[in-house]
Design a protein around this motif. Structure first.
Motif, PDB file in Angstrom:
ATOM      1  N   ALA A  40      45.562  96.298  24.742  1.00 58.80           N
ATOM      2  CA  ALA A  40      45.360  97.704  25.097  1.00 58.80           C
ATOM      3  C   ALA A  40      45.133  97.856  26.600  1.00 58.80           C
ATOM      4  O   ALA A  40      45.679  98.760  27.241  1.00 58.80           O
ATOM      5  N   GLU A  41      44.317  96.976  27.174  1.00 59.64           N
ATOM      6  CA  GLU A  41      44.023  97.075  28.609  1.00 59.64           C
ATOM      7  C   GLU A  41      45.281  96.835  29.442  1.00 59.64           C
ATOM      8  O   GLU A  41      45.542  97.538  30.423  1.00 59.64           O
ATOM      9  N   ARG A  42      46.104  95.866  29.045  1.00 61.22           N
ATOM     10  CA  ARG A  42      47.324  95.559  29.797  1.00 61.22           C
ATOM     11  C   ARG A  42      48.347  96.678  29.684  1.00 61.22           C
ATOM     12  O   ARG A  42      49.098  96.952  30.627  1.00 61.22           O
ATOM     13  N   ALA A  43      48.381  97.351  28.496  1.00 62.89           N
ATOM     14  CA  ALA A  43      49.399  98.387  28.259  1.00 62.89           C
ATOM     15  C   ALA A  43      48.931  99.774  28.659  1.00 62.89           C
ATOM     16  O   ALA A  43      49.693 100.739  28.560  1.00 62.89           O
ATOM     17  N   GLY A  44      47.673  99.894  29.077  1.00 61.54           N
ATOM     18  CA  GLY A  44      47.157 101.209  29.442  1.00 61.54           C
ATOM     19  C   GLY A  44      46.906 102.102  28.238  1.00 61.54           C
ATOM     20  O   GLY A  44      46.972 103.329  28.329  1.00 61.54           O
ATOM     21  N   LEU A  45      46.595 101.481  27.072  1.00 65.74           N
ATOM     22  CA  LEU A  45      46.324 102.231  25.850  1.00 65.74           C
ATOM     23  C   LEU A  45      44.880 101.976  25.423  1.00 65.74           C
ATOM     24  O   LEU A  45      44.105 101.378  26.173  1.00 65.74           O
ATOM     25  N   THR A  46      44.513 102.451  24.243  1.00 64.84           N
ATOM     26  CA  THR A  46      43.181 102.178  23.701  1.00 64.84           C
ATOM     27  C   THR A  46      43.302 101.147  22.588  1.00 64.84           C
ATOM     28  O   THR A  46      44.340 101.045  21.912  1.00 64.84           O
ATOM     29  N   ARG A  58      49.520 105.140  12.690  1.00 66.93           N
ATOM     30  CA  ARG A  58      50.427 105.864  13.594  1.00 66.93           C
ATOM     31  C   ARG A  58      51.822 105.313  13.362  1.00 66.93           C
ATOM     32  O   ARG A  58      52.140 104.190  13.742  1.00 66.93           O
ATOM     33  N   SER A  59      52.639 106.098  12.709  1.00 66.25           N
ATOM     34  CA  SER A  59      53.938 105.590  12.261  1.00 66.25           C
ATOM     35  C   SER A  59      55.094 105.931  13.184  1.00 66.25           C
ATOM     36  O   SER A  59      56.189 105.447  12.988  1.00 66.25           O
ATOM     37  N   ARG A  60      54.872 106.801  14.191  1.00 65.72           N
ATOM     38  CA  ARG A  60      55.962 107.215  15.067  1.00 65.72           C
ATOM     39  C   ARG A  60      55.538 107.090  16.525  1.00 65.72           C
ATOM     40  O   ARG A  60      55.263 108.107  17.181  1.00 65.72           O
ATOM     41  N   PRO A  61      55.434 105.863  17.071  1.00 66.56           N
ATOM     42  CA  PRO A  61      55.016 105.713  18.466  1.00 66.56           C
ATOM     43  C   PRO A  61      56.056 106.324  19.408  1.00 66.56           C
ATOM     44  O   PRO A  61      57.257 106.281  19.151  1.00 66.56           O
ATOM     45  N   TYR A  62      55.571 106.887  20.501  1.00 70.24           N
ATOM     46  CA  TYR A  62      56.475 107.448  21.499  1.00 70.24           C
ATOM     47  C   TYR A  62      57.223 106.323  22.213  1.00 70.24           C
ATOM     48  O   TYR A  62      56.693 105.212  22.386  1.00 70.24           O
ATOM     49  N   PRO A  63      58.460 106.593  22.657  1.00 68.29           N
ATOM     50  CA  PRO A  63      59.239 105.558  23.343  1.00 68.29           C
ATOM     51  C   PRO A  63      58.502 104.951  24.536  1.00 68.29           C
ATOM     52  O   PRO A  63      58.556 103.742  24.755  1.00 68.29           O
ATOM     53  N   HIS A  64      57.808 105.798  25.340  1.00 65.64           N
ATOM     54  CA  HIS A  64      57.123 105.241  26.508  1.00 65.64           C
ATOM     55  C   HIS A  64      55.978 104.315  26.088  1.00 65.64           C
ATOM     56  O   HIS A  64      55.647 103.361  26.801  1.00 65.64           O
ATOM     57  N   THR A  65      55.380 104.578  24.912  1.00 63.36           N
ATOM     58  CA  THR A  65      54.336 103.678  24.404  1.00 63.36           C
ATOM     59  C   THR A  65      54.931 102.328  24.040  1.00 63.36           C
ATOM     60  O   THR A  65      54.362 101.269  24.365  1.00 63.36           O
ATOM     61  N   ARG A  67      57.666 101.001  25.255  1.00 63.55           N
ATOM     62  CA  ARG A  67      58.055 100.309  26.487  1.00 63.55           C
ATOM     63  C   ARG A  67      56.845  99.693  27.187  1.00 63.55           C
ATOM     64  O   ARG A  67      56.914  98.572  27.709  1.00 63.55           O
ATOM     65  N   SER A  68      55.725 100.409  27.188  1.00 57.83           N
ATOM     66  CA  SER A  68      54.508  99.867  27.804  1.00 57.83           C
ATOM     67  C   SER A  68      54.042  98.611  27.081  1.00 57.83           C
ATOM     68  O   SER A  68      53.610  97.628  27.706  1.00 57.83           O
ATOM     69  N   LEU A  69      54.136  98.618  25.748  1.00 54.41           N
ATOM     70  CA  LEU A  69      53.748  97.443  24.975  1.00 54.41           C
ATOM     71  C   LEU A  69      54.676  96.266  25.250  1.00 54.41           C
ATOM     72  O   LEU A  69      54.228  95.120  25.396  1.00 54.41           O
ATOM     73  N   ALA A  70      55.968  96.557  25.319  1.00 58.26           N
ATOM     74  CA  ALA A  70      56.924  95.490  25.597  1.00 58.26           C
ATOM     75  C   ALA A  70      56.678  94.877  26.968  1.00 58.26           C
ATOM     76  O   ALA A  70      56.724  93.647  27.140  1.00 58.26           O
ATOM     77  N   ASP A  71      56.394  95.719  27.962  1.00 59.56           N
ATOM     78  CA  ASP A  71      56.094  95.204  29.305  1.00 59.56           C
ATOM     79  C   ASP A  71      54.822  94.378  29.301  1.00 59.56           C
ATOM     80  O   ASP A  71      54.754  93.303  29.921  1.00 59.56           O
ATOM     81  N   ALA A  72      53.797  94.880  28.607  1.00 60.55           N
ATOM     82  CA  ALA A  72      52.528  94.161  28.577  1.00 60.55           C
ATOM     83  C   ALA A  72      52.656  92.807  27.897  1.00 60.55           C
ATOM     84  O   ALA A  72      52.008  91.832  28.281  1.00 60.55           O
ATOM     85  N   LEU A  73      53.499  92.739  26.862  1.00 59.75           N
ATOM     86  CA  LEU A  73      53.694  91.479  26.138  1.00 59.75           C
ATOM     87  C   LEU A  73      54.631  90.528  26.864  1.00 59.75           C
ATOM     88  O   LEU A  73      54.725  89.344  26.512  1.00 59.75           O
ATOM     89  N   GLY A  74      55.349  91.017  27.884  1.00 55.04           N
ATOM     90  CA  GLY A  74      56.293  90.168  28.615  1.00 55.04           C
ATOM     91  C   GLY A  74      57.457  89.721  27.749  1.00 55.04           C
ATOM     92  O   GLY A  74      57.873  88.557  27.803  1.00 55.04           O
ATOM     93  N   LEU A  75      57.993  90.629  26.924  1.00 48.62           N
ATOM     94  CA  LEU A  75      59.043  90.258  25.978  1.00 48.62           C
ATOM     95  C   LEU A  75      60.362  89.954  26.688  1.00 48.62           C
ATOM     96  O   LEU A  75      60.690  90.558  27.718  1.00 48.62           O
ATOM     97  N   ASP A  76      61.106  89.029  26.094  1.00 47.52           N
ATOM     98  CA  ASP A  76      62.459  88.797  26.599  1.00 47.52           C
ATOM     99  C   ASP A  76      63.359  89.927  26.105  1.00 47.52           C
ATOM    100  O   ASP A  76      62.945  90.797  25.342  1.00 47.52           O
TER     101      ASP A  76
END
Length: 797
Positions: A40-46, A58-65, A67-76
């Motif tokens: 949460a801290e890395r992605a700017g969420l709670t 929460r079944s419908r996350p927003y696209p920007h959410t 993307r933030s998670l993917a960036d925080a996780l460092g996904l390929d």
């Protein structure tokens, strides 16, 4: 350098390509070795948001959410695409296991909405454009509320959790907005811990939240902004006389109804929205109203004079039972020309003229009753109306006339009771007329009536077989009770204010009105009070603070009450105060203080022989909790049985299910599963009757433990999910009446996962979370009763 995390670590490529978003996100996080808080801290969420996503709440996350998670996780690139695709594959208009189109708080219209087809289409389009905040603005009486409700009803199918409407006309402080929203949502204990319980209930909800009448609440925009920022799946539809001026707000200015363009053709006049509304309402009271060419012109002129304002048209139409169209127009002109205040817009001046005209057609007695009805907040029952008009002739007949003139609205509640209310613009007009000595006398009569009501209700909150009835009855007059207490405080009558505060404190506790109750009790303490009243004001302050989690303050206030009660030989106050000292100690785990305190209450009550049954019953249960924590299961059972017998004798549902829970804990400790199941079935039903969702969550959790211990792991997981969902709605994982054992729940879930695997258990947990309280209660009671019957059958065989 940070390691890129991939799903293929330790798994065959593509083996998880069809995972749900929440499951996928959790696996990625676990592979990374991060906690929810760290991600949460890395992605700017709670962390709450991460938890809700992983659990599927929460079944419908927003696209920007995403993307933030993917960036925080460092996904390929491959895993990033998989995560985005998983989120996009979720159905956008319906959450699993939920029904769409549910309407809560929306009153059923009693008359058709006329002339608003274009407005409804426009509002539907704005809601379809994913607007987060849509505010309907316009002058009083223009029809904002009616239009908002109709638009919300039309759009309900778009929201998985439907529509929740909150009427805020009686709310004047921003601090009380979220509690009001919580009550509309059905959240129990909505003020425990501040605003968080309500925000927790909204965070995972996909709903349309209708907030009606915001104009009188200073800084209402900050509360709306907090809801929008923390609850991404909530859309707000608000009504206010002015825009909230928040980022992303779409303002829709509600205009008066379109006026007749052709004044000589009755068909053309009736075809216009303003003409159609006026004639529909007029013909409802006078079937043959307006049938000639001359009538058409008079009707058109009435519509123009009233500027197409719906409320003004309806008020004028009510006179059709007495006046022809021409006579009505002539009488309208007598007052319309005078106008209202010169600094008001023309439409509002005309509106006021209409109200003044309607008012002047009343008799003196009717006018007086009309003025006095403005003292009520949210209306009043007939006995209250008769109290403020006690010196007037024929109050009932005058009230009937006010209803006929559309100045008073009759509302029949689900329990069959009847209340008399005013539309807000009418209420404001009447309040302006209530001045001087008449206002002072009316306010005093109002305060005296609700003082009598509070003192009559007080013993019923403690039991007597009609506890639920009195709780619901008091719900209807909550705002009037607060207004009466404030009146006594304002006039410096501390003893009367303190009597009222003490009379309704248990109602506030049971209904979660903690913020308001504490505010009024503390204000009472600032006044000159007799010793007995001060003791009780201290007790109420302590109770409200304790329920809010402020243990240090509550302990201090209870000790102050104890010392003053001892000094003034106030035995009843002393019993409550010592019990409070023990309860605060129990919450802190200080058994050496808690046990002797509860014992001292029993000894004091026995020596005094006064009306202490309620606190005595609870002290037996709390002594049972102390025994349970000391490992004395048999002693815990004996004390809880004494508390249960006390509660049943008095018809006290609250103490009954608190005692039942203590007996459940004792039964579980002795592995008496059938006994625990029977106790839980009763406790679940009683908790549902009182609307105590916090208590209900722990009963359902315990039933899940019983099912798990019986090898029914799917049922156990579902019940644990229901309990989690209710706890999210309440916003608290603790409960003031007893101390649950979290290890039992953890063991039940661990055993279920070991037996059936994570996927099956996660699905049942999610299904349980999606159930409504009513559905959960019905399923749980049916399960408990069925199992008890099966056990009885086996024993008989």
């Amino acid at each position: 350098m940070e390691r890129e995390v991939g799903l293929t670590d330790g798994a065959a490529p593509g083996s998880h390509s069809h995972e749900k978003f929440g499951t996928l996100l959790r696996r990625l996080r676990e592979v990374s070795g991060w906690t929810q808080e760290e991600l949460a801290e890395r992605a700017g969420l709670t962390s709450h948001g991460i938890s809700a996503l992983e659990r599927g709440v929460r079944s419908r996350p927003y696209p920007h959410t995403v993307r933030s998670l993917a960036d925080a996780l460092g996904l390929d690139e491959a895993d990033r695409a998989r995560l985005l695709a998983s989120a996009a594959s979720r159905t956008p208009t319906r959450a699993a296991g939920r029904r769409t189109g549910t309407l809560r708080g929306l009153p059923a219209p009693v008359t058709p909405l006329i002339g608003r087809e274009a407005d409804l289409a426009a509002l539907g389009g704005l809601l379809d454009q994913q607007t987060r905040l849509l505010t309907l603005t316009g002058p009083g009486g223009v029809g904002k509320t009616r239009l908002a409700y109709a638009a919300a009803s039309n759009a309900a199918h778009r929201f998985p959790d439907g529509v929740v409407a909150v009427q805020l006309a009686a709310v004047e402080q921003a601090a009380l907005m979220l509690p009001a929203i919580g009550r509309a949502l059905g959240v129990a204990g909505v003020e425990v811990g501040g605003d968080e319980p309500v925000l927790n209930a909204l965070r995972g909800a996909g709903l349309l939240l209708v907030l009606d009448n915001l104009e009188q609440i200073p800084d209402a925009g900050s509360v709306v902004a907090a809801v929008l920022e923390t609850c991404p799946s909530v859309v707000v539809l608000a009504t206010s006389r002015a825009a909230l001026r928040l980022r992303g707000e779409s303002e829709y200015a509600v205009q008066p109804l379109a006026l007749p363009m052709e004044v000589h053709d009755l068909t053309a006049v009736e075809a216009s929205p303003a003409g159609a509304l006026f004639l529909a309402r007029a013909r409802a009271v006078s079937t043959g109203f307006a049938s000639t060419r001359a009538d058409a012109e008079a009707v058109a002129m009435v519509c123009r004079r009233l500027a197409g304002i719906p409320l003004a048209l309806e008020l004028a139409a009510a006179r059709a039972r007495l006046l022809s169209p021409r006579m009505l127009l002539e009488r309208l002109g007598e007052t319309s020309d005078q106008g209202g205040a010169r600094d008001l817009p023309e439409r509002q001046r005309t509106m006021r003229a209409t109200l003044e005209w309607s008012y002047r057609l009343l008799s003196e007695a009717e006018q007086a009753l009309f003025r006095r009805l403005s003292v009520f907040t949210g209306g009043g029952a007939l006995d209250a109306v008769e109290r403020v008009g006690a010196d007037l002739p024929q109050v009932l007949e005058s009230l009937e006339r006010l209803v006929e003139h559309s100045l008073v609205v009759v509302a029949t509640l689900p329990d069959g009771s009847v209340r008399y209310t005013m539309l807000e613009p009418v209420h404001q007009f009447a309040a302006e007329l209530l001045t001087g000595d008449e206002r002072a006398a009316t306010s005093r009569h109002h305060a005296q009536h609700y003082l009598a009501m509070a003192t009559e209700a007080a013993p019923h909150f403690e039991g007597g077989g009609d506890q639920v009835l009195w709780l619901k009855r008091t719900d209807q007059d909550d705002a009037n009770l607060v207004s009466a207490i404030e009146w006594w405080i304002h006039h410096g009558d501390g003893d009367t204010a303190g009597l009222m505060v003490w009379s309704v404190w248990l109602y506030w506790w049971l209904r979660g009105r903690l913020l308001e109750g504490r505010r009024l009790a503390e204000a009472t303490l600032e006044l000159s009070l007799g010793p007995a009243t001060r003791v009780r004001a201290l007790l109420v302050t302590a109770s409200m603070a304790f329920a809010q989690g402020h243990l240090e303050l509550s302990g201090t206030r209870w000790r102050q009450a104890r010392d003053l009660a001892q000094a003034s030989d106030d035995q009843l106050g002393l019993c409550f105060a010592i019990a409070g000292v023990g309860l605060a100690a129990l919450a802190l785990g200080d058994l050496d203080t808690a046990g002797p305190a509860f014992t001292a209450v029993l000894e004091t009550a026995q020596a005094w022989c006064g009306p202490t049954d309620w606190v005595v019953g609870l002290c037996h249960v709390w002594l049972g909790t102390v025994s349970q924590l000391r490992g004395d299961t048999a002693g815990a059972g004996r004390q809880c049985e004494l508390g249960l017998a006390n509660a049943r004798r008095r018809g006290d549902l609250l103490t009954t299910y608190v005692a039942l829970y203590g007996l459940v804990q004792a039964a579980l400790a002795q592995h008496r599963l059938d006994d625990a199941r029977a106790l839980l079935a009763e406790g679940i039903e009683l908790s549902a009757q009182t609307g105590d969702l916090a208590n209900l969550s722990f009963f359902l959790e315990s039933l899940g433990v019983v099912e798990g211990s019986s090898g029914r792991h799917l049922q156990a997981a579902q019940l644990l999910g229901v309990s989690d969902g209710l706890r999210d709605r309440v916003g608290s994982s603790v409960y003031g009446y007893y101390l649950p054992d979290p290890a039992l729940r953890e063991t039940a879930e661990r055993q279920a996962r070991a037996a059936l695997g994570d996927d099956a258990i996660d699905a049942e947990l999610l299904h349980g979370r999606s159930m409504t309280p009513d559905e959960a209660v019905a399923a749980a009671v049916a399960r408990a009763v069925s199992d008890a019957d099966e056990t009885s059958r086996r024993n008989t065989v």
